[in-house]
Design a protein around this motif. Structure first.
Motif: not given
Lengths: 308, 308
Positions: A31, A56, A59, A63, A69
């Motif tokens: 990360t 989510q 993520f 993104t 990813i």
């Protein structure tokens, strides 16, 4: 625009420092590396593994910064790697309170097809055999392979570590780890010995005391920017590595002169990372702030002695 | 050619390090400061005190480098200050084995008439009242007064120390002492607080981790040159201060930009000092060697990022 392949953990961190305490927040070497690298014009992808508890929105943090990813495996019945630590008053030492490897325990990285030709590979701190497996999946030899590791692997998997560092170009470790790996107290001698193990370039991170880059007989040094307050050092080393790798991938220039710049960019980004808990500061960080602080780095280090 | 007045001990040192052991050799802050300053085109004088045991050959070391010693008092029935210390394996910590103040115990410095108009005054580590007495003897306010001190005076004579630092321009102390004097852990905050006590410029020495120069909101940093071996750190801090003061006196330019250069020159000379026991290396050091290493300092720290 160069391609950067990042391998590293996506994690939950829970951090205590003299300034407060967090719940489980977004963390992990992958990360921090990804967030730092995304500050440059680079096509970056993360290879990692998480459990089905990884939200989510985390993520989306990646993104949203154009980080690919597709190489992140989600283990349906698994839990995400969790680390918890507590910093002491001087912020230079910490105790690990919890380490739950969870899905990271048997992480089997799969490099996405369209990143098997990445220019730069940044291997975050992981089991050395996992790191080696990524190298072996590359279609051709990347321009540059950078590896981060730590004392844990020196203590427990030294043969595997020595096996992977034979194949890399740049190793990043801290001063104590450099001494442990080489058996030399002098960092100059330590870098020389480590270089003989494989990596042509040795980066020794000294935390608040800056970072050294060694290549043959050349040495470059970048200080850490002196700050009023270090709030949370978590991820500073990974942010440094991510800035270093991201800059090199974006410029596609791996000369020693350009690596100096990469060290400065990495140090610059790391100086922001420690200003807030976890990834908070890296998420809000703007280009103008980065540029402004590069000026401070210049003022901090550049002098004008006329030499013959 | 500027005039530099140095106040500091001339001493006998006996040193033990992992590399060996010396008999009583030439030492003292005044000695190291003088030897470093003499590398520049400067009219330097030392004010100090010794006993009748201080050999002529040690005086010759100073006068041979055009350092005026008319302000060195020789106490006929006294003995010279003696310090003995032992360095640990990491060379970063040491035990003081013996401190015999001897004639330094009631040192009453007399500034020679023709140095009462010195451009720069370098007050080596001594009792703060002794340092203040020198300032009070100056005919006019020197362009720059630099003061070195240590934790001993903070512990034992804090009011006197605070009294003298109100009158100075530059203080040089190490990081732990800066924290002690200010009560702040962050060196940025520490420097700010110390500056409020008097000195416009605060130099924080971090040994192998370099030195920081603070002035208002400006910060400059010079690393220590990474060395294969540190043989004997004795006198490195004084050599740094002597190079700093000597360069500023020789250039008669006390701008912040020129102080950056002075910090580099001081760090450069200190990197030689530690290569042999005591003053040995500083005595043999040649201009060509100094210039060559300045090139190394430049390579170590200078980078070329284009900024908007």
């Amino acid at each position: 625009m160069g391609k950067l392949l990042i391998v590293g953990s996506l994690a939950f961190d829970a951090i205590e420092s003299p300034f407060g305490k967090t719940d489980k927040i977004l963390g992990g070497a992958g990360t921090f590396i990804g967030l730092a690298a995304s500050k440059f014009h680079v096509d970056a992808a993360i290879v990692s593994v998480v459990g089905n508890d990884f939200p989510q929105e985390y993520f989306d943090v990646l993104t949203g910064r154009n980080i690919d990813i597709s190489g992140v495996e989600i283990v349906k019945d698994g839990k995400t790697f969790f680390w918890s630590g507590k910093y002491h008053n001087d912020m230079n030492s910490r105790d690990t309170l919890v380490t739950e490897l969870n899905t990271l325990g048997d992480f089997n990285p799969i490099v996405p097809q369209n990143y098997k030709d990445a220019d730069v590979v940044m291997l975050g701190n992981l089991h050395p055999s996992t790191q080696l497996s990524v190298i072996n999946q590359m279609k051709e030899r990347p321009k540059l392979i950078i590896l981060d590791t730590m004392n844990f692997w020196m203590d427990n998997t030294l043969p595997e570590l020595l096996a992977v560092i034979r194949h890399i170009d740049v190793i990043t470790i801290n001063d104590e780890e450099a001494r442990q790996l080489s058996g030399e107290y002098s960092l100059v001698k330590a870098a020389e010995k480590i270089s003989e193990m494989g990596p042509e370039y040795v980066v020794i991170k000294k935390g608040e005391h800056g970072a050294l880059l060694f290549h043959e007989k050349n040495i470059f040094f970048a200080p850490a920017l002196p700050l009023e307050e270090v709030f949370d050092p978590t991820g500073a080393g990974d942010t440094f590595a991510g800035g270093f790798a991201g800059y090199l991938a974006s410029t596609r220039n791996i000369s020693f002169e350009n690596m100096k710049n990469a060290i400065i960019h990495g140090s610059n980004l790391a100086s922001f990372c420690v200003e807030k808990f976890g990834t908070e500061r890296m998420q809000t960080l703007q280009k103008e702030e980065i540029d402004k602080r590069l000026h401070q780095f210049k003022a901090l280090t550049q002098f004008n002695i006329e030499l013959q």
